[in-house]
Design a protein around this motif. Structure first.
Motif, PDB file in Angstrom:
ATOM      1  N   GLN A 121       0.828  -1.186   0.000  1.00  0.00           N
ATOM      2  CA  GLN A 121       0.000   0.000   0.000  1.00  0.00           C
ATOM      3  C   GLN A 121       0.869   1.246   0.000  1.00  0.00           C
ATOM      4  O   GLN A 121       1.690   1.442   0.886  1.00  0.00           O
ATOM      5  CB  GLN A 121      -0.923   0.010   1.219  1.00  0.00           C
ATOM      6  N   ALA A 122       0.676   2.070  -1.003  1.00  0.00           N
ATOM      7  CA  ALA A 122       1.367   3.344  -1.115  1.00  0.00           C
ATOM      8  C   ALA A 122       0.455   4.446  -0.593  1.00  0.00           C
ATOM      9  O   ALA A 122      -0.769   4.297  -0.579  1.00  0.00           O
ATOM     10  CB  ALA A 122       1.753   3.616  -2.563  1.00  0.00           C
ATOM     11  N   PRO A 123       1.019   5.576  -0.158  1.00  0.00           N
ATOM     12  CA  PRO A 123       0.201   6.681   0.353  1.00  0.00           C
ATOM     13  C   PRO A 123      -0.858   7.118  -0.654  1.00  0.00           C
ATOM     14  O   PRO A 123      -0.558   7.323  -1.832  1.00  0.00           O
ATOM     15  CB  PRO A 123       1.214   7.790   0.596  1.00  0.00           C
ATOM     16  N   GLY A 124      -2.090   7.234  -0.193  1.00  0.00           N
ATOM     17  CA  GLY A 124      -3.171   7.668  -1.053  1.00  0.00           C
ATOM     18  C   GLY A 124      -3.732   6.602  -1.964  1.00  0.00           C
ATOM     19  O   GLY A 124      -4.634   6.890  -2.755  1.00  0.00           O
TER      20      GLY A 124
ATOM     21  N   GLY B  30       3.797  -4.543   8.712  1.00  0.00           N
ATOM     22  CA  GLY B  30       4.233  -3.886   7.495  1.00  0.00           C
ATOM     23  C   GLY B  30       5.690  -3.483   7.547  1.00  0.00           C
ATOM     24  O   GLY B  30       6.229  -3.194   8.614  1.00  0.00           O
ATOM     25  N   THR B  31       6.330  -3.458   6.388  1.00  0.00           N
ATOM     26  CA  THR B  31       7.711  -3.024   6.281  1.00  0.00           C
ATOM     27  C   THR B  31       7.836  -2.108   5.068  1.00  0.00           C
ATOM     28  O   THR B  31       7.317  -2.398   3.992  1.00  0.00           O
ATOM     29  CB  THR B  31       8.672  -4.236   6.185  1.00  0.00           C
TER      30      THR B  31
ATOM     31  N   LYS C 248      11.305  -0.816  -9.299  1.00  0.00           N
ATOM     32  CA  LYS C 248      10.943   0.453  -9.908  1.00  0.00           C
ATOM     33  C   LYS C 248      10.433   1.405  -8.836  1.00  0.00           C
ATOM     34  O   LYS C 248       9.942   0.966  -7.798  1.00  0.00           O
ATOM     35  CB  LYS C 248       9.845   0.243 -10.958  1.00  0.00           C
ATOM     36  N   PRO C 249      10.525   2.714  -9.071  1.00  0.00           N
ATOM     37  CA  PRO C 249       9.991   3.663  -8.089  1.00  0.00           C
ATOM     38  C   PRO C 249       8.527   3.395  -7.735  1.00  0.00           C
ATOM     39  O   PRO C 249       8.124   3.621  -6.592  1.00  0.00           O
ATOM     40  CB  PRO C 249      10.161   5.021  -8.783  1.00  0.00           C
ATOM     41  N   GLU C 250       7.749   2.919  -8.684  1.00  0.00           N
ATOM     42  CA  GLU C 250       6.351   2.630  -8.425  1.00  0.00           C
ATOM     43  C   GLU C 250       6.134   1.429  -7.515  1.00  0.00           C
ATOM     44  O   GLU C 250       5.006   1.156  -7.099  1.00  0.00           O
ATOM     45  CB  GLU C 250       5.564   2.436  -9.735  1.00  0.00           C
TER      46      GLU C 250
ATOM     47  N   TYR D 190       4.891  -2.842   2.570  1.00  0.00           N
ATOM     48  CA  TYR D 190       4.575  -4.217   2.204  1.00  0.00           C
ATOM     49  C   TYR D 190       4.105  -4.977   3.430  1.00  0.00           C
ATOM     50  O   TYR D 190       4.768  -4.976   4.470  1.00  0.00           O
ATOM     51  CB  TYR D 190       5.795  -4.898   1.582  1.00  0.00           C
ATOM     52  N   TYR D 191       2.961  -5.637   3.293  1.00  0.00           N
ATOM     53  CA  TYR D 191       2.355  -6.376   4.388  1.00  0.00           C
ATOM     54  C   TYR D 191       2.322  -7.864   4.096  1.00  0.00           C
ATOM     55  O   TYR D 191       1.944  -8.281   3.002  1.00  0.00           O
ATOM     56  CB  TYR D 191       0.918  -5.910   4.628  1.00  0.00           C
TER      57      TYR D 191
END
Length: 121
Positions: free
Chosen positions: A36-39, A114-115, A84-86, A91-92
């Motif tokens: 999960q990325a912010p937003g 999460g890490t 990649k940056p994306e 990560y859970y």
């Protein structure tokens, strides 16, 4: 009850590799990884059956990531290559004690803390 502890997240350069680990306390049937990325919503990455006989991957990571399991240790690993940056996200590690219909977050009963994985350009 199942408890999960994941580790291995860090800052890495684009194109590099990283390996995440998840150790489960308690019996599991299916273990996997979400990110999960912010937003953004939490998304499925990969999963593996308890005996390692079946694996599943999101299209976005096929050919780059590999999930594996050591049954005796009840541990799951996520080898990430060509980062990649994306790929930057928390990560859970997640697990179920029964089969699931789809690899969505709502189908998994147990979650790690999460890490953080950060891929710099």
């Amino acid at each position: 009850q199942v408890r999960l502890v994941e580790s291995g997240g860090t800052l890495v350069q684009a194109g590099g590799s990283l390996k995440l680990s998840c150790v489960a306390s308690g019996r599991t049937y299916l273990m996997g990884w979400f990110r999960q990325a912010p937003g953004k919503e939490r998304e499925f990455v990969a999963a593996i059956l308890f005996d390692g006989s079946s694996t599943y991957y999101a299209d976005s990571v096929k050919g780059r990531f590999a999930i594996s399991k050591v049954y005796a240790k009840n541990a799951v690993y996520l080898q990430m290559n060509s980062l990649k940056p994306e790929d930057t996200a928390v990560y859970y590690c997640a697990a179920t004690t029964r089969g699931v219909t789809v690899p969505s977050p709502g189908e998994f009963d147990y979650w790690g803390q999460g890490t953080q994985v950060t891929v710099s350009s």
